[in-house]
Design a protein around this motif. Sequence first.
Motif, mmCIF file in Angstrom:
data_model
loop_
_atom_site.group_PDB
_atom_site.id
_atom_site.type_symbol
_atom_site.label_atom_id
_atom_site.label_comp_id
_atom_site.label_asym_id
_atom_site.label_seq_id
_atom_site.Cartn_x
_atom_site.Cartn_y
_atom_site.Cartn_z
ATOM 1 N N GLU A 125 -80.651 -55.970 -4.660
ATOM 2 C CA GLU A 125 -78.918 -55.326 -4.987
ATOM 3 C C GLU A 125 -78.630 -54.518 -4.291
ATOM 4 O O GLU A 125 -77.679 -53.156 -5.063
ATOM 5 C CB GLU A 125 -78.456 -56.149 -6.116
ATOM 6 C CG GLU A 125 -78.089 -57.552 -6.890
ATOM 7 C CD GLU A 125 -76.755 -58.489 -5.986
ATOM 8 O OE1 GLU A 125 -76.157 -57.487 -5.359
ATOM 9 O OE2 GLU A 125 -76.752 -59.559 -6.329
ATOM 10 N N ARG A 126 -78.503 -54.360 -2.595
ATOM 11 C CA ARG A 126 -78.504 -53.102 -1.534
ATOM 12 C C ARG A 126 -76.543 -52.830 -2.616
ATOM 13 O O ARG A 126 -76.831 -51.351 -2.002
ATOM 14 C CB ARG A 126 -79.233 -53.099 -0.856
ATOM 15 C CG ARG A 126 -80.259 -52.722 -0.769
ATOM 16 C CD ARG A 126 -81.082 -51.996 -1.600
ATOM 17 N NE ARG A 126 -82.318 -51.521 -2.275
ATOM 18 C CZ ARG A 126 -83.014 -50.763 -3.018
ATOM 19 N NH1 ARG A 126 -82.615 -50.034 -3.440
ATOM 20 N NH2 ARG A 126 -84.388 -51.232 -3.011
ATOM 21 N N ARG A 127 -75.417 -54.054 -2.536
ATOM 22 C CA ARG A 127 -74.629 -53.912 -2.970
ATOM 23 C C ARG A 127 -73.793 -52.629 -3.885
ATOM 24 O O ARG A 127 -72.979 -52.527 -3.574
ATOM 25 C CB ARG A 127 -73.714 -55.246 -2.297
ATOM 26 C CG ARG A 127 -74.221 -55.961 -3.386
ATOM 27 C CD ARG A 127 -73.221 -57.263 -2.904
ATOM 28 N NE ARG A 127 -73.785 -58.703 -4.223
ATOM 29 C CZ ARG A 127 -72.776 -59.251 -3.931
ATOM 30 N NH1 ARG A 127 -71.919 -58.842 -3.823
ATOM 31 N NH2 ARG A 127 -73.626 -60.371 -5.215
ATOM 32 N N ILE A 128 -75.258 -53.307 -4.587
ATOM 33 C CA ILE A 128 -74.585 -52.100 -5.993
ATOM 34 C C ILE A 128 -74.551 -50.600 -5.421
ATOM 35 O O ILE A 128 -75.444 -50.346 -5.607
ATOM 36 C CB ILE A 128 -74.949 -52.900 -7.256
ATOM 37 C CG1 ILE A 128 -74.199 -53.744 -7.349
ATOM 38 C CG2 ILE A 128 -75.445 -51.837 -8.736
ATOM 39 C CD1 ILE A 128 -75.666 -54.815 -8.433
ATOM 40 N N ASP A 129 -73.296 -49.981 -5.743
ATOM 41 C CA ASP A 129 -74.314 -48.803 -6.464
ATOM 42 C C ASP A 129 -73.760 -47.807 -7.492
ATOM 43 O O ASP A 129 -73.202 -48.360 -8.487
ATOM 44 C CB ASP A 129 -72.581 -48.142 -5.169
ATOM 45 C CG ASP A 129 -72.985 -46.370 -4.906
ATOM 46 O OD1 ASP A 129 -73.607 -45.710 -4.832
ATOM 47 O OD2 ASP A 129 -72.065 -45.801 -4.742
ATOM 48 N N GLY B 250 -63.948 -54.286 2.906
ATOM 49 C CA GLY B 250 -65.363 -54.932 2.359
ATOM 50 C C GLY B 250 -64.915 -54.644 0.006
ATOM 51 O O GLY B 250 -63.768 -53.974 -0.199
ATOM 52 N N GLN B 251 -65.920 -54.968 -0.644
ATOM 53 C CA GLN B 251 -66.184 -54.960 -1.666
ATOM 54 C C GLN B 251 -66.922 -53.631 -1.994
ATOM 55 O O GLN B 251 -67.969 -53.396 -1.771
ATOM 56 C CB GLN B 251 -66.201 -55.906 -2.529
ATOM 57 C CG GLN B 251 -66.379 -56.102 -3.748
ATOM 58 C CD GLN B 251 -66.811 -57.385 -4.796
ATOM 59 O OE1 GLN B 251 -68.531 -57.684 -4.607
ATOM 60 N NE2 GLN B 251 -66.064 -58.308 -5.732
ATOM 61 N N ALA B 252 -66.533 -53.099 -3.149
ATOM 62 C CA ALA B 252 -66.882 -51.752 -3.728
ATOM 63 C C ALA B 252 -67.913 -52.435 -5.128
ATOM 64 O O ALA B 252 -66.756 -52.433 -5.918
ATOM 65 C CB ALA B 252 -66.194 -50.785 -3.992
ATOM 66 N N CYS C 246 -69.621 -50.707 -7.622
ATOM 67 C CA CYS C 246 -70.224 -49.395 -8.651
ATOM 68 C C CYS C 246 -70.596 -49.513 -10.135
ATOM 69 O O CYS C 246 -70.273 -50.345 -11.052
ATOM 70 C CB CYS C 246 -68.963 -48.238 -8.588
ATOM 71 S SG CYS C 246 -68.759 -47.946 -7.310
#
Length: 393
Positions: free
Chosen positions: A286-290, A179-181, A183
């Motif tokens: 945007e929970r995929r953003i760390d 998957g994609q990270a 950050c």
Amino acid sequence: MRVKRYQANSIKDAMALVKKDLGADALIVSTKKIPVQDGEWGPGVRQRFEVTAIPSQKGNPQLVEEPAQEEPLVDLRPRRPSKPLETAQGSVEMNRLRELFSLLGHREDALGMLLSDPAATQVYVALVRAGISTVHARDWVDQARASAPGGDPARLFKAVVNLVLKGFNFSRPCEIKAGQAVCAFVGPTGVGKTTTIAKLAADLHLTRKKNVGLLSIDNYRIGAAEQLKTYASILGLPCLQAFNQKDLQYALGRLADKDVVLIDTAGQSQYDTQRMREMEALFDGERRIDIHLVLSAVTCESEMEETAKRFGGLDFSSYVFTKTDETKKRGAIVNQVLKRPMPVSFISTGQRVPEDFFRADRETMRNLLFSDLQGSFEDYSAAGEPNAMGLSV
């Protein structure tokens, strides 16, 4: 003729007593060393220096024989003798310790406890002078004394370092195997977010062979997006810009094929409530953003703590510490991690891109925090090996 005797731990101190009592022109009749019982003048003191002197005989200088009956020895022993440090740096560390306690307002009982153990005192002073809080320094030294008895400062220091490092956790963002990270890096103005992202992008793209995309949502600082685009152009990476949540969604869609997307945000005061709310709204949903909080190591401890508190609404997942090359008191990093526990992900040590950048781990943190103390603990310095930072402990 008045003949008086003076005793001190050194000739210099004894002569100072003579000068103070009889004046600078006093005549020295004799000097000698005399043994003393252990403990009478402090731990480890087994001899004293005695100077016999008489007042100046100006106008009639002659050798004066010492009469049978002398005045009693000038005994200036304190009612509660101090306990000098028996360490390699002895009197120097004692003076530093007294100055330190004077500045910190320590109680006499705490001073007495530390002076009873020279090794513990040496380690404690080193930790506090490095910026570690007195409470934590005292606690770690007490714990280490139980595991490293024997009065060896080097051994005690090593035990304390291991205790300190146990309080750290480390994270590896941008290393998702599937998957994609994505950050995002947030923090106050001037902490070095854009430079940090450029260093990380170079490391990911050139060293780790990742497909990287850059995204700027810094709409406040003039030329902010251009600076990131310049780095992107040098590395041959795409760089997009977003102004609101809709733009952010669109830009992330265009970068969907990238392994890693690094987001640069506007620096802002932690006290600007309105802009903090805007930032929270931008990332809302945007929970995929760390999110990672970037803190400068030169920030005063209270402001560092307040910054982490104010940015807490963004639910950041790690600390990134920058400008660690601009301070010797890196103990503030330790204090912050203990006050608000959170993993440390990256360390930035200068302006060079991409050289001055390291992924945080136990050895990197050990060298960052304690390499400047190794001069006081030479035995311990030989126990470690240099790492990528070029430092050894």
